[in-house]
Design an enzyme around this catalytic site. Structure first.
Site, PDB file in Angstrom:
ATOM      1  N   ASP A 364       0.866  -1.173   0.000  1.00 45.21           N
ATOM      2  CA  ASP A 364       0.000   0.000   0.000  1.00 45.21           C
ATOM      3  C   ASP A 364       0.912   1.235   0.000  1.00 45.21           C
ATOM      4  O   ASP A 364       2.143   1.138   0.153  1.00 45.21           O
ATOM      5  CB  ASP A 364      -0.989   0.001   1.159  1.00 45.21           C
ATOM      6  CG  ASP A 364      -2.244   0.825   0.810  1.00 45.21           C
ATOM      7  OD1 ASP A 364      -2.153   1.687  -0.099  1.00 45.21           O
ATOM      8  OD2 ASP A 364      -3.299   0.638   1.421  1.00 45.21           O
TER       9      ASP A 364
HETATM   10  C1  BGC Z   1      -5.268   3.011  -0.313  1.00 42.99           C
HETATM   11  C2  BGC Z   1      -5.450   1.972  -1.383  1.00 42.99           C
HETATM   12  C3  BGC Z   1      -5.253   2.581  -2.741  1.00 42.99           C
HETATM   13  C4  BGC Z   1      -3.883   3.238  -2.789  1.00 42.99           C
HETATM   14  C5  BGC Z   1      -3.566   3.850  -4.141  1.00 42.99           C
HETATM   15  C6  BGC Z   1      -4.001   3.817  -0.508  1.00 42.99           C
HETATM   16  O1  BGC Z   1      -3.979   4.898   0.354  1.00 42.99           O
HETATM   17  O2  BGC Z   1      -5.263   2.385   0.948  1.00 42.99           O
HETATM   18  O3  BGC Z   1      -6.736   1.411  -1.285  1.00 42.99           O
HETATM   19  O4  BGC Z   1      -5.370   1.594  -3.720  1.00 42.99           O
HETATM   20  O5  BGC Z   1      -3.853   4.264  -1.817  1.00 42.99           O
HETATM   21  O6  BGC Z   1      -4.325   4.958  -4.389  1.00 42.99           O
END
Ligand code: BGC
Length: 814
Positions: A364
């Site tokens: 993440d």
């Molecule tokens: C979120 C994810 C997301 C990623 C990319 C993160 O902050 O937890 O769900 O896919 O950002 O945008």
């Protein structure tokens, strides 16, 4: 003068001829993007750096053609297509030809904002440096994400942006096409004109997995139209804490329901993705247990007993793997005290060995860095990178905004602190994924897909999903449906707003800003009031009453007077569009002013009142259900949710959604699920699976093929449902089991084992048949054994609805 980015690019970037003798996979990579004419914006009033939130029409006036219908080439989807353990020979050849720097670069994913200048155009110097110097392999997020400045982009402009980056990727550094990832979580919400479908929680409420498949397919097409090959969806974790600001992103609290939705979502997104170039790679996220923060706030610690994790959280991820999901994302912060980003138990033993995931795993956002910047679980970037790469099978770092992961990885490989075999495993997975997605043949967007973005065909899919997701929870004295002849007073900011129905991860990650308002959707959606107008043929007035944060903005005395003169009142409750930490709250208690208005209208008038909930989280209704006559929970039904809600209100169809998670009465219940212990309290506002329609449906003839349930011998359970009402009814039937006695482990009150949904016309009786196996009744012990205990079992249809029917059977272990 219109200057397209491609014209700009061509004049500044001489194509670099590919060197002979390089790995075969790189020999045929197209390096000329399609020409898409995209106007400006170069400056505003001579100012190069654009101000925040400039009107998007000024920034990007283009719109997709949105052809009414379209058809795309069909590929065989009868078999699951997914990642395999072995890499193709040409992938291995390419892998072996790469330098250490190129391998580290492949494992790096950089935020698109890093390529943008302050005028909203690509900063070519920065872009070239990322590929030339750091040889990065992947890019994420929409070109509007740079501080949310540049509003949202037409598919034309988005495709031009991704194509331009791709051309740099294929002509600089390793010359390997980059893979572009985007949060197209329910439709390509970051692409202007793309249909914003209902949120996952609404899709779950339909109890009809075809909607998850169709939404995935549309999201994939519109994402690919923008030159993007990978969506960070679906969210496969089940809902475990209702205050969590991302509650709307789950497919509800039940492992089986979520699993069916996740399975179909992955199939819809990916299809036959190794051949079908209108599909993209899906990503099961966030592995695992992200949804249970201890205090309900985003990224706070989670404590989930391992047997509980296996029982309730793992199955829906397993279904993503069954569906061939090409990628996965680990989750923020810690589970049971250990950082997920460095957990070999979660990311190796469980994910790869036990669950058999063969795909590519991304972190993440910034999670490797977080180990030393926030979690205090590593000393520095080197330590954090070493820990993650040595302890886990993570393949790609969603670094975001710096080169420190790439740099640290190169350093650690050179210093032999990370074996090159470990790196090759990850880079192999990344290259294989790129090959599977066709990037070595055609890395650019397919401009023919652009015309299909926002098609009426897709809008109808969105509306049908929304229609099936609306949940009727209360209907005293048949206050609903409304009649077109009635004088109805409508109140609430979300009654006349598209953006409050759309939820976050559209336009910007936390949804459209206040400055952009509903105008940002510019015709790509409809409000409830527009729907009301369409149905009644009248321009009906509407009042805010309170603002979206629940603060009084109108004169309540006047509203009470108006309510007295109306035949009925409909009040919409909603919440601001947010996600992640921005949406953290301390309590589910409603703002005082909202409750006060309902109290006054229901106590100072005798006008029947209906409450419409358009919200991410289940805010506590307190005494409101006693005061009002009707309650509809519409969740977040997407930008086209307005007409479906209005149709439900006016009885154009009979509601047929079911509550996909336990709607608590008070904060103490935020972690309570319907599969709590058989003897324990379950006293929510609205139970899991509850909801009904305008017709009286009665159940009869519940039968089983055998009253003995044994391993290896599935039984068939049948029930008949009769529609005693006047309208046609789409009826979901939910089959649960309760093991009445289970040695040593308190059985759950109920477990959903199967469901089906069928149309029953007025007066008709329809049979529903389900299969039940003893294996489904197995459960995880604290020693992490998966076992069966004998005992009496009750099968219940529609456990929490008043027309439920039951049948006893007996479970044997052999
Ligand atoms: C979120 C994810 C997301 C990623 C990319 C993160 O902050 O937890 O769900 O896919 O950002 O945008």
């Amino acid at each position: 003068m219109k200057v397209s980015l491609i014209h700009y690019l061509v004049s500044y970037l001489p194509l670099i001829a590919l060197v002979k003798g390089q790995a075969a996979l790189l020999n045929n990579v197209a390096t000329s993007p399609p020409e898409i004419d995209v106007p400006g914006p170069a400056t505003i009033d001579g100012v190069v750096c654009l101000p925040p939130n400039i009107a998007y029409q000024q920034f990007d006036p283009l719109k997709p053609k949105s052809v009414p219908t379209y058809s795309l080439p069909q590929y065989d989807e009868s078999k699951v297509v997914g990642p395999t353990a072995n890499f193709d020979a040409d992938v291995i050849e390419l892998l072996n030809s790469l330098t250490i720097e190129e391998k580290a670069g492949q494992m790096t994913q950089i935020f698109s904002a890093m390529f943008l200048g302050c005028d909203g155009n690509i900063n070519m110097t920065a872009t070239i440096e990322w590929f030339d110097k750091w040889k990065i392999g992947s890019v994420l997020a929409d070109p509007a994400s740079g501080g949310s400045r540049f509003n949202y982009n037409s598919p034309q402009r988005f495709a031009n942006f991704s194509n331009t980056i791709q051309q740099v990727a294929t002509t600089h550094g390793s010359k390997i096409p980059m893979i572009y990832g985007l949060d197209s979580v329910r439709g390509a919400g970051f692409v202007k004109g793309a249909v914003v479908l209902p949120t996952a929680v609404n899709t779950a409420a339909t109890f009809n997995p075809k909607h998850a498949y169709e939404a995935g397919k549309i999201a994939a097409k519109d994402t690919r139209a923008a030159g993007v090959h990978w969506t960070f969806a679906p969210l496969a974790d089940v809902s475990m804490e209702k205050r969590w600001p991302r509650n709307f992103e789950n497919f509800g609290e039940d492992p089986y329901l979520a699993g069916e939705m996740v399975y179909n979502s992955v199939r819809g997104v990916q299809g036959n993705y190794k051949m079908d170039r209108s599909r993209v790679a899906a990503c099961m996220k966030h592995f695992i247990g992200y949804t249970a923060p201890i205090n309900g706030k985003d990224q706070e610690p989670r404590y989930i007993p391992w047997n509980y994790l296996m029982e309730y959280a793992v199955p829906s991820f397993q279904r993503a793997i069954d569906a061939g999901v090409a990628t996965g994302m680990e989750s923020y912060s810690a589970l049971n005290g250990q950082d997920v980003i460095s957990s070999s138990y979660l990311l190796k033993d469980l994910l790869r060995d036990k669950m058999g995931f063969k795909g590519m795993m991304v972190t993440d956002f910034g999670e490797i860095n977080s180990q030393y910047t926030r979690h205090m679980t590593a000393f520095d970037a080197y330590d954090a990178t070493r820990t993650t790469l040595n302890y886990t099978t993570v393949d790609m770092s969603m670094v975001g905004i710096s080169e420190n992961f790439t740099n640290a990885t190169i350093y650690l490989i050179n210093g032999k602190e990370i074996p090159i075999s470990r790196i090759d495993e990850s880079v192999g997975r990344i290259l294989q994924l790129k090959k599977d997605l066709g990037l070595f043949e055609q890395p650019f967007s397919d401009p023919t897909l652009i015309d299909t973005v926002g098609s009426a065909q897709d809008i109808e899919v969105a509306r049908n999903t929304a229609r099936e997701s609306i949940i009727l929870h209360q209907n005293k004295d048949n206050v609903l449906p409304l009649s077109v002849d009635e004088k109805v007073l409508f109140i609430g900011p979300n009654m006349n707003s598209t953006r409050f129905m759309g939820g976050a991860w559209n336009v910007h990650y936390d949804g459209p800003s206040d400055a952009e308002g509903d105008a940002i959707y510019d015709g790509y959606g409809d409000t409830i009031m527009l729907g009301v107008q369409q149905i009644t043929g009248k321009q009906i007035g509407w009042y805010n009453g309170f603002n979206i944060d629940g603060k009084r903005v109108d004169d309540y005395d006047e509203l009470v007077r108006l309510a007295r003169r109306a035949d009925k009142v409909v009040i919409g409750f909603g919440e601001r569009t947010t996600t992640e930490v921005l949406g953290d709250i301390n309590t589910l208690v409603l703002p005082v002013d909202q409750t006060e208005l309902v109290r006054r209208i229901t106590h100072e008038t005798s006008t029947p009142t209906v409450l419409v909930l358009v919200q991410n989280r289940p805010f506590s209704l307190g005494s409101i259900p006693d005061w009002v006559d009707g309650i509809i929970n519409a969740g977040l039904p997407g930008a086209y949710g307005g007409l479906p809600i209005a149709e439900a209100l006016y009885g154009k169809y009979s509601p047929n959604g079911r509550q996909p998670y336990t709607y608590p009465k008070m904060d103490y219940q935020t972690k309570v699920t319907y599969y709590t212990g058989i003897w324990n309290e379950y006293d929510p506002q609205f139970a899991f699976g509850s909801g009904f329609g305008y017709n009286d449906i009665s159940y009869s003839n519940i039968t089983v093929s055998s009253k003995e349930l044994r391993p290896g011998c599935p039984i068939t359970v049948s029930v008949s449902a009769t529609n005693n009402g006047k309208m046609s009814q789409l009826e979901p039937v939910l089959m649960y089991t309760t093991q009445n006695i289970r040695r040593r482990y308190t059985p759950e009150k109920y477990r959903l084992r199967s469901f089906d949904k069928k149309e029953i016309i007025s007066g008709a009786t329809v049979n529903f048949n389900f299969t039940l196996t003893a294996e489904e009744m197995m459960f995880w012990t604290v020693e992490l054994d998966h076992i069966l205990e004998e005992g009496p079992v009750t099968i219940t249809m529609n456990a929490f609805n008043k027309n439920n029917v039951t049948l006893p059977i007996y479970l044997y272990t052999s």
